[in-house]
Design a protein around this motif. Structure first.
Motif, short mmCIF file in Angstrom:
data_model
loop_
_atom_site.label_atom_id
_atom_site.label_comp_id
_atom_site.label_asym_id
_atom_site.label_seq_id
_atom_site.Cartn_x
_atom_site.Cartn_y
_atom_site.Cartn_z
N GLY A 77 0.78 -1.24 0.00
CA GLY A 77 0.00 0.00 0.00
C GLY A 77 0.80 1.28 0.00
O GLY A 77 0.27 2.33 0.31
N GLU A 78 2.11 1.22 -0.40
CA GLU A 78 2.86 2.49 -0.44
C GLU A 78 2.38 3.39 -1.58
O GLU A 78 2.57 4.59 -1.52
N ALA A 79 1.82 2.78 -2.62
CA ALA A 79 1.41 3.56 -3.80
C ALA A 79 0.53 4.74 -3.42
O ALA A 79 0.73 5.86 -3.87
N ALA A 80 -0.42 4.49 -2.53
CA ALA A 80 -1.35 5.54 -2.13
C ALA A 80 -0.63 6.63 -1.32
O ALA A 80 -0.95 7.81 -1.43
N GLU A 81 0.37 6.20 -0.53
CA GLU A 81 1.08 7.17 0.31
C GLU A 81 1.94 8.12 -0.51
O GLU A 81 2.16 9.25 -0.13
N THR A 87 4.26 7.71 -12.23
CA THR A 87 3.24 6.66 -12.31
C THR A 87 3.85 5.28 -12.50
O THR A 87 3.28 4.29 -12.08
N ASP A 88 5.02 5.22 -13.14
CA ASP A 88 5.66 3.93 -13.40
C ASP A 88 6.02 3.21 -12.10
O ASP A 88 5.91 1.99 -12.00
N GLU A 89 6.44 3.97 -11.12
CA GLU A 89 6.85 3.41 -9.83
C GLU A 89 5.63 3.07 -8.98
O GLU A 89 5.75 2.55 -7.89
N ASN A 90 4.50 3.42 -9.49
CA ASN A 90 3.38 3.64 -8.61
C ASN A 90 2.09 3.04 -9.17
O ASN A 90 1.01 3.53 -8.91
N ARG A 91 2.25 2.00 -9.97
CA ARG A 91 1.06 1.45 -10.62
C ARG A 91 0.15 0.81 -9.58
O ARG A 91 0.60 0.08 -8.71
N LEU A 92 -1.12 1.07 -9.72
CA LEU A 92 -2.07 0.48 -8.77
C LEU A 92 -2.15 -1.02 -8.98
O LEU A 92 -1.96 -1.52 -10.08
N ILE A 93 -2.44 -1.70 -7.90
CA ILE A 93 -2.49 -3.15 -7.94
C ILE A 93 -3.53 -3.64 -8.98
O ILE A 93 -3.31 -4.63 -9.67
N GLU A 94 -4.61 -2.90 -9.12
CA GLU A 94 -5.63 -3.29 -10.11
C GLU A 94 -5.05 -3.32 -11.52
O GLU A 94 -5.35 -4.21 -12.31
N ASN A 95 -4.22 -2.31 -11.85
CA ASN A 95 -3.60 -2.27 -13.17
C ASN A 95 -2.64 -3.42 -13.36
O ASN A 95 -2.56 -4.02 -14.43
N GLN A 96 -1.90 -3.75 -12.30
CA GLN A 96 -0.94 -4.84 -12.39
C GLN A 96 -1.65 -6.18 -12.60
O GLN A 96 -1.19 -7.01 -13.37
N ILE A 97 -2.78 -6.35 -11.93
CA ILE A 97 -3.56 -7.58 -12.09
C ILE A 97 -4.09 -7.67 -13.52
O ILE A 97 -3.99 -8.72 -14.17
N ALA A 98 -4.62 -6.55 -14.04
CA ALA A 98 -5.18 -6.54 -15.39
C ALA A 98 -4.09 -6.91 -16.40
O ALA A 98 -4.32 -7.70 -17.33
N GLU A 99 -2.89 -6.38 -16.20
CA GLU A 99 -1.79 -6.66 -17.10
C GLU A 99 -1.38 -8.14 -17.02
O GLU A 99 -1.14 -8.79 -18.04
#
Ligand SMILES: [Zn+2]
Length: 230
Positions: A77-81, A87-99
């Protein structure tokens, strides 16, 4: 093979902030040595450049094995913090799952929020087991031991039962308990319990791979018991 990233850590000893290299994606099939580094938690160890203090500090990353076909996302959950980071360092987990679903449609995808849970999943999948059944067994073991330990003096609190390995000819399942006990506690369950849940239990279809279900943990296992009662 691995993809790396730069992250910022704070030394718990002297308070210095420093940039350091970390893993974004680990492909353990292509790098067996790296698999051990994950299993022992060493990829999360850092040395402070100011005072040389060594400390462990897990970060979000993903772990992939091509032979057993799975991807585990450790999401802390560091992405939100740090939403002002690129954005590259910070992709949301939803995007990673979709990929992951797009590029590896046959893979099991899991999301965990704790380093120990990541390591447990790797042990489960390496042993060729169904992680839903093993998670459910771990949940039942925790319940069982909690009940037995209530009368211990001082009482022992069991936090979690984590799968460790298969052992012996009969392939017993070996769990280690995270508890308030100063001594490590291990619990073994016969593989026939696993086989029963896989093949005969009224619950068995709960352990099939299900679309869109990525978080297989204790609260998921508690939900399975509710299904049984209903
Ligand atoms: Zn320091």
């Amino acid at each position: 093979m691995a993809i790396k990233k730069t992250i910022i850590r704070e030394c718990p000893e002297c308070g210095a902030f420093f940039d350091t290299e970390a893993y974004e994606v680990i492909n353990a099939t292509l790098d067996l040595a790296l698999r051990d580094e994950v299993i022992w938690g060493r990829i999360f160890d850092f040395t402070c450049p100011v005072c040389s203090h060594r400390f462990r500090s897990p970060y979000s990353m993903s772990y992939k094995e091509m032979e057993q076909e799975y991807i585990i996302f450790l999401d802390l959950g560091e992405a939100a913090e740090h939403s002002d980071e690129p954005t590259d360092e910070n992709r949301l987990i939803e995007n990673q799952i979709a990929e992951a679903r797009e590029f590896f449609p046959t893979y099991r995808i899991r999301v965990v929020h704790d380093m120990m849970d990541l390591i447990e999943k790797i042990h489960i999948f390496s042993a060729g087991l169904n992680d839903k059944i093993v998670t459910y067994l771990g949940y039942k073991i925790k319940d069982d031991v909690t009940l037995k330990m209530k009368t211990a003096k001082p009482p022992i609190r069991v936090h979690k039962a984590l799968f460790d390995s298969l052992k012996g000819k009969e392939g017993e399942l070996n769990f280690g308990l995270l508890s308030s006990s100063p001594k490590p506690i291990f619990v073994t369950t016969p593989s026939r319990d696993y086989e029963y849940l896989l093949k005969k239990s009224p619950l068995r279809h709960q352990f099939d791979e299900a679309e869109g279900l990525y978080q297989i943990d204790e609260s998921w296992a508690a939900g399975i018991d509710k299904v049984l009662i209903a």
